[in-house]
Design an enzyme around this catalytic site. Sequence first.
Site, PDB file in Angstrom:
ATOM      1  N   GLY A 230       0.824  -1.199   0.000  1.00 61.05           N
ATOM      2  CA  GLY A 230       0.000   0.000   0.000  1.00 61.05           C
ATOM      3  C   GLY A 230       0.860   1.252   0.000  1.00 61.05           C
ATOM      4  O   GLY A 230       1.946   1.277   0.579  1.00 61.05           O
ATOM      5  N   SER A 263       2.234  -2.435   4.248  1.00 63.49           N
ATOM      6  CA  SER A 263       2.233  -0.979   4.093  1.00 63.49           C
ATOM      7  C   SER A 263       3.590  -0.505   3.618  1.00 63.49           C
ATOM      8  O   SER A 263       4.610  -1.156   3.844  1.00 63.49           O
ATOM      9  CB  SER A 263       1.925  -0.304   5.429  1.00 63.49           C
ATOM     10  OG  SER A 263       3.064  -0.351   6.290  1.00 63.49           O
ATOM     11  N   ASP A 264       3.607   0.638   2.939  1.00 60.84           N
ATOM     12  CA  ASP A 264       4.892   1.295   2.729  1.00 60.84           C
ATOM     13  C   ASP A 264       5.405   1.740   4.099  1.00 60.84           C
ATOM     14  O   ASP A 264       4.639   1.854   5.069  1.00 60.84           O
ATOM     15  CB  ASP A 264       4.745   2.487   1.780  1.00 60.84           C
ATOM     16  CG  ASP A 264       6.036   2.775   1.024  1.00 60.84           C
ATOM     17  OD1 ASP A 264       7.109   2.374   1.507  1.00 60.84           O
ATOM     18  OD2 ASP A 264       5.966   3.404  -0.040  1.00 60.84           O
ATOM     19  N   CYS A 265       6.708   1.978   4.192  1.00 64.46           N
ATOM     20  CA  CYS A 265       7.331   2.165   5.499  1.00 64.46           C
ATOM     21  C   CYS A 265       6.920   3.487   6.141  1.00 64.46           C
ATOM     22  O   CYS A 265       7.248   4.565   5.637  1.00 64.46           O
ATOM     23  CB  CYS A 265       8.840   2.065   5.365  1.00 64.46           C
ATOM     24  SG  CYS A 265       9.347   0.449   4.765  1.00 64.46           S
ATOM     25  N   ALA A 267       3.691   4.253   6.527  1.00 61.68           N
ATOM     26  CA  ALA A 267       2.391   4.673   5.999  1.00 61.68           C
ATOM     27  C   ALA A 267       1.271   4.548   7.026  1.00 61.68           C
ATOM     28  O   ALA A 267       0.313   5.324   6.990  1.00 61.68           O
ATOM     29  CB  ALA A 267       2.041   3.869   4.746  1.00 61.68           C
TER      30      ALA A 267
END
Length: 724
Positions: A230, A263-265, A267
Amino acid sequence: MRTGSLFIGLTLCLAVPAFGQEQMPKEAQMQEKAKAVIAQMTLKEKVGQLMNDAIGIDRLGVKPYNWWSEALHGVARSGRATMFPEPIGLGATFDDDLVHAIGEAVSKEARAKYDVAQKIHNYGIYAGLTFWSPNVNIFRDPRWGRGMETYGEDPFLTGTLGTAFVKGMQGDDPFYLRAAACAKHYAVHSGPEKDRHVFDVNPGKRDLFETYLPAFKMLVQQGKVEAVMGAYNRVYGKSASGSDYLLTDILRKDWGFKGHIVSDCGAVTDIWKGHRIAKSGAEAAAIAVKAGLNLECGNTFSHLEEAVQQGLLTEADLDNALMPLMMTRLKLGILEPDPSCPYNEEQESVIGCQKHIDIARKAAQESMVLLKNDHVLPLKKDIKFLFVIGPAATDVFYEMGNYYGVSDRMSTYLSGIASKVSAGTSINYRQGFLAIMPKLNDMDYSTGEAKSAEVCILFIGNSGNVEGEEGEAIASSARGDRVDIKLSESQLNYLRDLRKDNNHKIVTVVTGGSPVDMTEISELSDAVVMAWYPGQEGGYAIGDLLFGDAGFTGRLPITFPKSVDVLPAYDDYSMNGRTYKYMKDNIMYPFGYGLTYGKVSYSDATVVNANKYKGKENLQLQVTLKNDGDRAVTEVAQVYLSAPEAGVHTPIESLIAFRRVILQPKENKTITFSIAPEKLQMVQANGTSKLMKGAYTVMVAGAAPGSRTTELGVSSSQASFVIK
């Protein structure tokens, strides 16, 4: 001994006896194992498995595991590995077989490195088998710093190459994975970098389903990608890493995705600290889990115990989130020792092996794009005096891009050129200028030295110092993005000075991961090559190409505009006026464009089944290609569709097929494209697709159709058909 200790006693938890498991399908058997191990975890242990740096559980035999590894164009940030071209260069190859081979090579090296890391108890970041690659976002604006990570501006090209990479990475076993690939960043993520933690994107449904989602859908349904990441931004008011519409309704329900979502880091932290959707970490974590997120890169999921205690989530919600994660580790054969996994014990000798070196060199050759050639290339190997200029010629950083690994055989451009010329050729090299600073006066003498050369090969362009992810590019005022596409004045001034003496020819090689303003560069140069970031074999590849031991085949995977001044605002996510699909002017070099060392003409395009075509079977398209030159060439034949209401409610044209075709000197070859009917469907305003009635045109050409393409002399042939 503790062999198989993970599931000692677990048969007591299973609904079927142990001997019955052998008769169950592998997927169902492993699902039962996953459920059993989850059932034995405490709440704290479950929370510890839902973050990227997953804790070990000694009593269950579960080792620590860090889910964060990178392999954008080779195993990255983890020591020695083969470094392939940056994905924007792979996009320029238009070669899905090659990209598949790269994915396979990367995952084999990953397996070998993982085995060694396990033996030395390295359970840390970048040492795992879950790789957050490929990036299949659409390169919608040339200023975006991370565009280099993508395969370009076209959803079909991106989806085709991304799917090939995923299949190569993950292998072809019906259950086990050689490595787990990840489609990122889902969705509508392509800048501005500085605003990604707070920005809300509200694209029209046509743009969402026509441009931003198709590549992800292809990777899920055709590539069976194991993971999806994401994005940071919001979409329609909800965090992309906490949107039930994106993660559950579209991804899982509509597309049938079965893997895990990460998730992106940071996010999830953005949900409450950036987007201000939630009031606390516990609330943000609950939003993400309920929306369908399985794994967080970050630490906000540390509030999950608190979220359960507050009634924001149930422990059953965590169990559901854990299932895909346990299944991924079982598919990789790493949750417990699994002798059935066919990808065990890859030999360390595969890392940087000759086969992978050869693939990297071929990829570097195919990635470079010849944009201009005024009867200069290929160069003669017995040239008397050659002058090579520019810091990029000897600095391998200009070949690496971002998310790179470390190769033990990097080649500079200068070394590649030197390896080609005769022993009697004189070669001189000067740095000439500093790429990101005003030209220093004490370097001016090199232009005088260059005057006696027959040919000057000038290296100019960008590096990771001026483009990249947020915070990476040190010379950018846009935190990774570029504010325009012009090169620094120090570089352009040097080219201007070099051109003042017309006695020598100038071959300009441009480096970087995104379009640059080519107007003056093309005007002042006799030949222009776009080299991108070609990886470890880039130096040898440029030598092969400039001296004719290989032919140019690369094609632009993104439109090179004349100026960004007339492009839509960077933070406008509408596709109107963007990419070859919606651009009518301001084009310097079109999408799909690239020269070869020959001249190929197209003729006799015919829709074989036009008279009876009703949109229910494959469209059969034939075209004849002729190599009018005296050298064998590889032509990238591209098929573009123009549908009813083109340019009004549908794109001006859309790429629907492409093929690399080898043509011997003077050879004619008739090729056939069989095009699935769904590729002819047009996305409507509400996001649905349908086959429209009316007149269609298909054009087969060497670049995207348009007036600029015609000016450049690109051959094409078109055919028409009608759907009633």
